[in-house]
Design a protein around this motif. Structure first.
Motif, PDB file in Angstrom:
ATOM      1  N   ALA A  35      85.304  30.514  29.973  1.00 36.74           N
ATOM      2  CA  ALA A  35      84.011  29.963  29.561  1.00 36.74           C
ATOM      3  C   ALA A  35      83.745  28.681  30.334  1.00 36.74           C
ATOM      4  N   LEU A  36      82.472  28.382  30.523  1.00 39.75           N
ATOM      5  CA  LEU A  36      82.116  27.122  31.168  1.00 39.75           C
ATOM      6  C   LEU A  36      82.455  25.983  30.223  1.00 39.75           C
ATOM      7  N   GLY A  37      82.977  24.901  30.756  1.00 38.74           N
ATOM      8  CA  GLY A  37      83.353  23.763  29.941  1.00 38.74           C
ATOM      9  C   GLY A  37      82.149  22.909  29.571  1.00 38.74           C
ATOM     10  N   SER A  38      82.428  21.796  28.941  1.00 37.93           N
ATOM     11  CA  SER A  38      81.364  20.863  28.599  1.00 37.93           C
ATOM     12  C   SER A  38      80.702  20.396  29.888  1.00 37.93           C
ATOM     13  N   ASP A  39      79.401  20.257  29.858  1.00 43.95           N
ATOM     14  CA  ASP A  39      78.639  19.850  31.045  1.00 43.95           C
ATOM     15  C   ASP A  39      78.861  20.802  32.229  1.00 43.95           C
ATOM     16  N   GLU A  40      79.167  22.073  31.929  1.00 44.79           N
ATOM     17  CA  GLU A  40      79.345  23.112  32.952  1.00 44.79           C
ATOM     18  C   GLU A  40      80.579  22.898  33.823  1.00 44.79           C
ATOM     19  N   TYR A  41      81.500  22.026  33.423  1.00 46.81           N
ATOM     20  CA  TYR A  41      82.733  21.788  34.160  1.00 46.81           C
ATOM     21  C   TYR A  41      83.925  22.059  33.262  1.00 46.81           C
ATOM     22  N   VAL A  42      85.002  22.486  33.877  1.00 51.21           N
ATOM     23  CA  VAL A  42      86.294  22.560  33.214  1.00 51.21           C
ATOM     24  C   VAL A  42      87.091  21.414  33.816  1.00 51.21           C
ATOM     25  N   ALA A  43      87.218  20.322  33.055  1.00 47.57           N
ATOM     26  CA  ALA A  43      87.821  19.109  33.590  1.00 47.57           C
ATOM     27  C   ALA A  43      89.194  18.806  33.017  1.00 47.57           C
ATOM     28  N   SER A  44      89.687  19.682  32.122  1.00 49.48           N
ATOM     29  CA  SER A  44      91.017  19.480  31.553  1.00 49.48           C
ATOM     30  C   SER A  44      91.556  20.830  31.084  1.00 49.48           C
ATOM     31  N   PRO A  45      92.866  20.935  30.903  1.00 48.18           N
ATOM     32  CA  PRO A  45      93.414  22.193  30.378  1.00 48.18           C
ATOM     33  C   PRO A  45      92.810  22.572  29.021  1.00 48.18           C
ATOM     34  N   ASP A  46      92.470  21.595  28.206  1.00 52.98           N
ATOM     35  CA  ASP A  46      91.856  21.893  26.904  1.00 52.98           C
ATOM     36  C   ASP A  46      90.488  22.546  27.059  1.00 52.98           C
ATOM     37  N   ASP A  47      89.788  22.253  28.164  1.00 52.11           N
ATOM     38  CA  ASP A  47      88.472  22.849  28.426  1.00 52.11           C
ATOM     39  C   ASP A  47      88.572  24.305  28.875  1.00 52.11           C
ATOM     40  N   TRP A  48      89.751  24.709  29.351  1.00 57.76           N
ATOM     41  CA  TRP A  48      89.913  26.065  29.896  1.00 57.76           C
ATOM     42  C   TRP A  48      90.168  27.048  28.758  1.00 57.76           C
ATOM     43  N   VAL A  49      89.183  27.911  28.511  1.00 54.81           N
ATOM     44  CA  VAL A  49      89.271  28.930  27.458  1.00 54.81           C
ATOM     45  C   VAL A  49      88.885  30.270  28.071  1.00 54.81           C
ATOM     46  N   ALA A  50      89.808  31.216  28.038  1.00 53.35           N
ATOM     47  CA  ALA A  50      89.547  32.522  28.631  1.00 53.35           C
ATOM     48  C   ALA A  50      88.421  33.235  27.895  1.00 53.35           C
ATOM     49  N   LEU A  51      87.589  33.943  28.662  1.00 55.00           N
ATOM     50  CA  LEU A  51      86.553  34.778  28.062  1.00 55.00           C
ATOM     51  C   LEU A  51      87.211  35.993  27.412  1.00 55.00           C
ATOM     52  N   PRO A  52      86.649  36.497  26.317  1.00 57.65           N
ATOM     53  CA  PRO A  52      87.242  37.659  25.647  1.00 57.65           C
ATOM     54  C   PRO A  52      87.390  38.838  26.610  1.00 57.65           C
ATOM     55  N   GLY A  53      88.592  39.379  26.665  1.00 56.49           N
ATOM     56  CA  GLY A  53      88.875  40.556  27.475  1.00 56.49           C
ATOM     57  C   GLY A  53      89.108  40.299  28.953  1.00 56.49           C
ATOM     58  N   ALA A  54      88.869  39.078  29.437  1.00 54.86           N
ATOM     59  CA  ALA A  54      88.981  38.804  30.876  1.00 54.86           C
ATOM     60  C   ALA A  54      90.426  38.900  31.368  1.00 54.86           C
ATOM     61  N   LEU A  55      91.349  38.311  30.645  1.00 58.70           N
ATOM     62  CA  LEU A  55      92.740  38.328  31.091  1.00 58.70           C
ATOM     63  C   LEU A  55      93.298  39.748  31.079  1.00 58.70           C
ATOM     64  N   GLU A  56      92.950  40.492  30.061  1.00 57.40           N
ATOM     65  CA  GLU A  56      93.398  41.881  29.966  1.00 57.40           C
ATOM     66  C   GLU A  56      92.806  42.721  31.099  1.00 57.40           C
ATOM     67  N   ALA A  57      91.562  42.425  31.491  1.00 53.98           N
ATOM     68  CA  ALA A  57      90.924  43.143  32.595  1.00 53.98           C
ATOM     69  C   ALA A  57      91.677  42.885  33.902  1.00 53.98           C
ATOM     70  N   ILE A  58      92.076  41.641  34.127  1.00 55.32           N
ATOM     71  CA  ILE A  58      92.852  41.314  35.332  1.00 55.32           C
ATOM     72  C   ILE A  58      94.184  42.049  35.303  1.00 55.32           C
ATOM     73  N   ALA A  59      94.831  42.089  34.151  1.00 54.00           N
ATOM     74  CA  ALA A  59      96.110  42.801  34.030  1.00 54.00           C
ATOM     75  C   ALA A  59      95.939  44.293  34.341  1.00 54.00           C
ATOM     76  N   ARG A  60      94.851  44.887  33.888  1.00 51.86           N
ATOM     77  CA  ARG A  60      94.603  46.305  34.180  1.00 51.86           C
ATOM     78  C   ARG A  60      94.402  46.527  35.672  1.00 51.86           C
ATOM     79  N   LEU A  61      93.677  45.615  36.314  1.00 49.61           N
ATOM     80  CA  LEU A  61      93.498  45.714  37.762  1.00 49.61           C
ATOM     81  C   LEU A  61      94.840  45.602  38.482  1.00 49.61           C
TER      82      LEU A  61
END
Length: 189
Positions: free
Chosen positions: A14-40
Motif C-alpha cells: 500500500a502507498l504510505g502516508s503522503d504517498e511515500y513509504v518512509a519507514s518499515p512501519d509504513d510498508w504494508v503488503a497489499l492483500p494477496g500480493a506476496l502470495e501472488a509473487i510466491a506463485r510466480l
C-alpha cells in the motif's frame, strides 16, 4: 529466463502516508500480493523490483531505512514461500537529471543487462504510468495493475488516453499472476 519487473509502492504494498513509504512501519503488503509473487516463483518466474525512491534524494530517509523496508518485504515474502531476486531503485529527486528515474528506462535496462535477457522478453507490471512508460521505452510486455495510483481504472474497460499501447489491465497482482500462469498453461492455484 522468465523475468517480471514490478514497481513496489501500490503494486506490492500500500502507498504510505503522503504517498511515500518512509519507514518499515509504513510498508504494508497489499492483500494477496506476496502470495501472488510466491506463485510466480513456483512457476519459474524471477521477480525483480524497479522503484523510484526520491525520498532518498530529498533526505526523507536514509539507506539504512530503505534497507530495513526491503528486509521487511523479503521476510514477509519468505514466510509465504516467495522471493524477490533483486531490488533496483533510483535514489534521485525528480529535479535531478538522471537516466534511471522512471519513466526513463535506465533501471529496466540495468535489469536486462544484469540478467542477460533481451528487453522485449521481459514482462513489466505495475500500477503507475511511469513504470509502464519505462517498460514501453525498452519494448517490454506491459501489464497495468489497477491498484495504488490506478485503483480508479477498471481492468474491464479500455485504458484512458496516454497509457502505452498494448498495455493489458488486471485488477491486482494476484489477477496478473493468474493471467501469466494461465498463459503458460500452469494452474493459477
Amino acid at each position: 529466463m522468465k523475468i517480471v519487473i514490478l514497481n513496489r509502492d501500490g503494486t506490492i504494498n500500500a502507498l504510505g502516508s503522503d504517498e511515500y513509504v518512509a519507514s518499515p512501519d509504513d510498508w504494508v503488503a497489499l492483500p494477496g500480493a506476496l502470495e501472488a509473487i510466491a506463485r510466480l516463483n513456483r512457476a519459474g518466474w524471477h521477480v525483480v523490483v524497479a522503484s523510484n525512491q526520491p525520498g532518498l534524494g530529498r533526505g526523507m530517509f536514509d539507506m539504512a531505512t530503505l534497507n530495513a523496508i526491503h528486509a521487511k518485504m523479503h521476510r514477509q515474502l519468505a514466510a509465504v514461500g516467495g522471493r524477490i531476486d533483486a531490488v533496483f531503485y533510483c535514489p534521485h529527486a525528480p529535479d535531478e537529471a538522471c537516466t534511471c528515474r522512471k519513466p526513463a528506462p535506465g533501471l529496466l535496462e540495468q535489469i536486462c543487462e544484469r540478467y542477460g535477457v533481451d528487453c522485449e522478453d521481459i514482462v513489466v507490471a505495475g500500477n503507475c504510468l511511469v513504470h509502464l512508460q519505462a517498460g514501453a521505452a525498452i519494448g517490454a510486455q506491459l501489464h497495468l495493475l489497477c491498484t495504488g495510483e490506478s485503483e480508479g481504472i477498471s481492468p474491464d474497460q479500455p485504458l484512458p488516453p496516454g497509457w502505452p499501447e498494448g498495455s493489458r489491465a488486471h485488477a491486482d497482482l494476484a489477477a496478473f499472476a493468474d493471467h501469466l500462469l494461465q498463459k503458460a498453461g500452469a494452474a493459477p492455484a
